[in-house]
Design an enzyme around this catalytic site. Structure first.
Site, PDB file in Angstrom:
ATOM      1  N   SER A   4       0.832  -1.205   0.000  1.00  7.12           N
ATOM      2  CA  SER A   4       0.000   0.000   0.000  1.00  7.12           C
ATOM      3  C   SER A   4       0.869   1.259   0.000  1.00  7.12           C
ATOM      4  O   SER A   4       1.729   1.413  -0.862  1.00  7.12           O
ATOM      5  CB  SER A   4      -0.932  -0.057   1.216  1.00  7.12           C
ATOM      6  OG  SER A   4      -1.858   0.971   1.185  1.00  7.12           O
TER       7      SER A   4
ATOM      8  N   ARG B 287     -11.219   6.538  10.973  1.00  2.00           N
ATOM      9  CA  ARG B 287     -10.774   5.149  10.977  1.00  2.00           C
ATOM     10  C   ARG B 287     -11.840   4.217  10.407  1.00  2.00           C
ATOM     11  O   ARG B 287     -11.544   3.276   9.677  1.00  2.00           O
ATOM     12  CB  ARG B 287     -10.422   4.737  12.410  1.00  2.00           C
ATOM     13  CG  ARG B 287      -9.962   3.319  12.549  1.00  2.00           C
ATOM     14  CD  ARG B 287      -8.754   3.050  11.693  1.00  2.00           C
ATOM     15  NE  ARG B 287      -8.225   1.704  11.874  1.00  2.00           N
ATOM     16  CZ  ARG B 287      -7.306   1.171  11.094  1.00  2.00           C
ATOM     17  NH1 ARG B 287      -6.830   1.869  10.077  1.00  2.00           N
ATOM     18  NH2 ARG B 287      -6.855  -0.031  11.313  1.00  2.00           N
TER      19      ARG B 287
ATOM     20  N   ASP C 143      -8.913  -6.421  -4.093  1.00  2.68           N
ATOM     21  CA  ASP C 143      -8.531  -5.097  -3.598  1.00  2.68           C
ATOM     22  C   ASP C 143      -9.211  -4.036  -4.470  1.00  2.68           C
ATOM     23  O   ASP C 143      -8.796  -3.779  -5.589  1.00  2.68           O
ATOM     24  CB  ASP C 143      -7.005  -4.964  -3.659  1.00  2.68           C
ATOM     25  CG  ASP C 143      -6.512  -3.641  -3.086  1.00  2.68           C
ATOM     26  OD1 ASP C 143      -7.337  -2.757  -2.778  1.00  2.68           O
ATOM     27  OD2 ASP C 143      -5.282  -3.500  -2.953  1.00  2.68           O
TER      28      ASP C 143
ATOM     29  N   HIS D  29      -7.973  -5.050   0.183  1.00  2.00           N
ATOM     30  CA  HIS D  29      -6.683  -4.358   0.259  1.00  2.00           C
ATOM     31  C   HIS D  29      -5.793  -4.906   1.378  1.00  2.00           C
ATOM     32  O   HIS D  29      -4.581  -5.014   1.236  1.00  2.00           O
ATOM     33  CB  HIS D  29      -6.941  -2.863   0.472  1.00  2.00           C
ATOM     34  CG  HIS D  29      -5.708  -2.029   0.440  1.00  2.00           C
ATOM     35  ND1 HIS D  29      -4.908  -1.942  -0.680  1.00  2.00           N
ATOM     36  CD2 HIS D  29      -5.129  -1.243   1.376  1.00  2.00           C
ATOM     37  CE1 HIS D  29      -3.896  -1.122  -0.422  1.00  2.00           C
ATOM     38  NE2 HIS D  29      -4.002  -0.697   0.818  1.00  2.00           N
ATOM     39  N   ASP D  30      -6.406  -5.252   2.506  1.00  2.00           N
ATOM     40  CA  ASP D  30      -5.650  -5.736   3.661  1.00  2.00           C
ATOM     41  C   ASP D  30      -4.967  -7.080   3.428  1.00  2.00           C
ATOM     42  O   ASP D  30      -4.188  -7.527   4.264  1.00  2.00           O
ATOM     43  CB  ASP D  30      -6.560  -5.844   4.888  1.00  2.00           C
ATOM     44  CG  ASP D  30      -6.435  -4.621   5.783  1.00  2.00           C
ATOM     45  OD1 ASP D  30      -5.619  -3.732   5.458  1.00  2.00           O
ATOM     46  OD2 ASP D  30      -7.152  -4.547   6.795  1.00  2.00           O
TER      47      ASP D  30
END
Lengths: 404, 199
Positions: free
Chosen positions: A179, A249, A344, A377-378
């Site tokens: 990322s 967040r 992602d 994405h993680d």
């Protein structure tokens, strides 16, 4: 306890601070065990891309493994949005605090610390010990707060070269990240092409999309409009814009997961098995988001979060080349491993392919893999056998190349 | 496209290597575990990339030290510039492509020349099996009708007509049976065809 590395100190054996842990990891590799952060203090002013100058600053970092005699086995790990220099291992006084990429880095792990000397660094502007908005500005004797400049990926990479100089590392075997961390490794190949042999660019994008920027702007607005923000100088008011940070967040977190992953994990599960017709947490996903948000708002600095979202927004190496990424990457000399994840949607495989195409046009050595992982994405942080095997095989190749 | 199999040296590799000029740039479509690219790198000092869709093969390529780009050939070669390679190779994969015609065109767009290898469906043993009423199964065609990835099988005569009709210039041809060159009656006696062509 932090080890302080003063200017002029030589870190002849930075691995000295590392004690090999004996705890068995669930993978084939082990943990690096107990680690100790170190601090490098820099007194040479650094001029940032925005024009601001920081007179002196500190970077907190950790190292794992041992630097070999010709200093060729160093690997720099660049962190993403909310991570830090604590990449692997645990702290003696906080054994629950496991490094954020501990599944990737350690003895016998894909980045094998028996062969490589791995460095994790908290970036300038961070809130994990490196000089940032909550640090004291030596010119005023007060926290930097709103006056801490807006930093960029280029600035970070520049400051990382100074840490490399301090550690006596002329050329990294590899610079890696996922990322935002991957943006730094990509920038290394452009700004300091001779200083790395390999770049691992994982779950990256050559620039944020309008949608990406939009999510960041929502996060920023949540923080800035929090009454406890005080224009960024909340430290002197004894306040923290926690409400804003929490929302920021939550927004961010949603973008890191895939729709399928959220459906699998939470679906429409209810906490109490029925609707309560209220605004308390009813769905499990709400409960999860609130929990993550509370945890984050406890430890993360709002000013740092604001700046890191800008770091992301500004990253666009092609911008200064009329949008031509191929020209932007022309200085690169490194060999590349580019990895994306199919689910992602934040930095989709298409964006990684743009990077690959630009590297192909520049005739760079590049391998590109698209990992079919469900986690969004993680995924770059999670265990995935295909992904880890690939990184392990690539590092094995690097190891053979440098004789590590 | 894991057409290159499990890393065992294939007879068409040596035939291909003989044509490839030292130091040239090569793109290997459906490169499998990267054996051919590694072989060409060692024998001819080539540079270049493989394209492969299969995860296991991608890992094998990394272990073999060759550059590989994960992608689906059926979607074309859009990431590659015109004339950016000396050779584009399609080794034992043509017969498994859904759009065989488009990939040959793409090969000649991206490469100055193309090299293609395929099992000759006109080989007498194949003809014999069909004459006996069954789809051929052999070393070069190791699949049953119900599990074969091969959707566009052709004979040497078919491929040459295909090239003729599209004004594709055949530079050289090698026909092999069990790794040995075949000169007489290639469409009948040849098991494997290796073509070097240009636009």
């Amino acid at each position: 306890m932090r080890q302080i590395l003063e200017p002029g100190d030589s870190a002849g054996a930075p691995g000295f601070f590392i004690f090999m842990g004996m705890d068995e990891n669930k993978h084939t590799g082990r943990s690096v065990g107990i680690v100790t952060p170190q601090v490098a203090r820099f007194t040479e002013p650094i001029t940032l891309k925005c024009g601001a100058v920081i007179d002196d600053y500190e970077l907190v970092f950790e190292t794992y493994g041992t630097l070999n005699s010709d200093r060729s086995n160093a690997v720099l790990v660049c962190h993403a949005l909310n991570a830090s220099h604590h990449v692997a291992g645990i702290y003696a006084d906080d054994p629950e605090n496991i490094g954020w990429w501990d599944n990737m880095i350690g003895p016998g792990k894909p980045v094998d610390t028996n062969r490589f000397f791995v460095i994790g660094v908290n970036n300038l502007g961070g809130c994990h010990g490196s000089t940032g908005p909550k640090s004291i500005n030596s010119r005023t004797g007060k926290p930097w707060g709103a006056r801490f400049p807006v930093v960029t990926v280029e600035d970070w990479v520049k400051s990382q070269t100074r840490l490399a100089d301090r550690l006596g590392i002329r050329q990294f075997a590899a610079v890696m990240g996922g990322s935002l961390g991957a943006m730094q490794s990509l920038q290394w190949t452009i700004s300091y092409p001779e200083r790395l042999r390999h770049a691992l660019v994982i779950a990256c994008t050559p620039s944020l999309s309008a949608q990406n920027i939009a999510f960041n702007e929502i996060a920023r607005q949540a923080i800035i409009t929090d009454p406890d923000f005080h224009g960024g100088d909340y430290y002197e008011h004894g306040a923290t814009p926690k409400r804003g940070l929490r929302v920021a967040r939550m927004v961010g977190h949603v973008t890191y997961l895939s729709d399928d992953e959220m459906a699998n994990k939470f679906g429409r599960q209810l906490k109490h098995g029925r609707f309560n017709y209220s605004f308390d947490t009813e769905f499990q996903i709400e409960s999860y988001l609130r929990y993550q948000a509370d945890k984050f708002a406890e430890y993360f600095d709002a000013n740092t979060y604001l700046r890191i979202t800008k770091v992301l927004d500004y990253f666009d190496p092609a911008f200064e080349h009329g949008g031509d990424l191929t020209r932007a990457l022309a200085p690169a000399r490194a060999n590349f491993l580019v990895i994306s994840f199919t689910t992602d949607w934040r930095f989709s495989p298409e964006r990684s392919r743009e990077i690959v195409t630009a590297l192909l046009d520049n005739r760079r050595d590049v391998t590109y893999a698209e990992i079919d992982a469900p986690h969004g994405h993680d995924a770059f942080l999670l265990d995935d056998e295909r992904y880890h095997r690939l990184v392990a095989a690539y590092f094995d190749r690097i190891g053979k190349e440098i004789g590590a | 496209m894991s057409g290159n199999g499990n890393g065992i040296q294939r007879p068409d590799f040596a035939a291909i290597a003989e044509w490839v000029r030292p130091g040239s740039r090569v793109l290997d479509l459906g490169c499998g575990d990267g054996t051919l690219l590694k072989y060409l790198k060692q024998q001819r000092g080539t540079t270049g990339y493989g394209i492969e869709i299969d995860d296991t093969s991608i890992l094998a390529c990394v272990r073999n030290g060759v550059n590989v780009i994960q992608g689906d050939l059926e979607r074309g070669l859009s990431g590659f510039e015109d004339s950016s390679f000396d050779y584009v190779i399609l080794s034992q994969t043509l017969q498994a492509m859904k759009n065989s015609e488009r990939i040959i065109k793409e090969m000649l767009r991206v490469g100055l020349e193309g090299i293609v290898t395929f099992p000759n469906f006109g080989y007498w043993k194949n003809r014999l099996q069909i004459a006996r009423g069954h789809m051929p199964v052999s070393d070069n065609l190791p699949y049953e009708w119900f599990n074969t990835p091969n959707v566009h099988l052709c004979t040497i005569a078919d491929f040459e007509r295909f090239c003729r009709e599209r004004r594709i210039r055949i530079v050289e041809r090698k026909v092999l049976t069990r790794g040995k060159p075949v000169s007489a009656l290639p469409n009948l006696l040849g098991a494997l065809a290796v073509y070097h062509f240009g636009s």
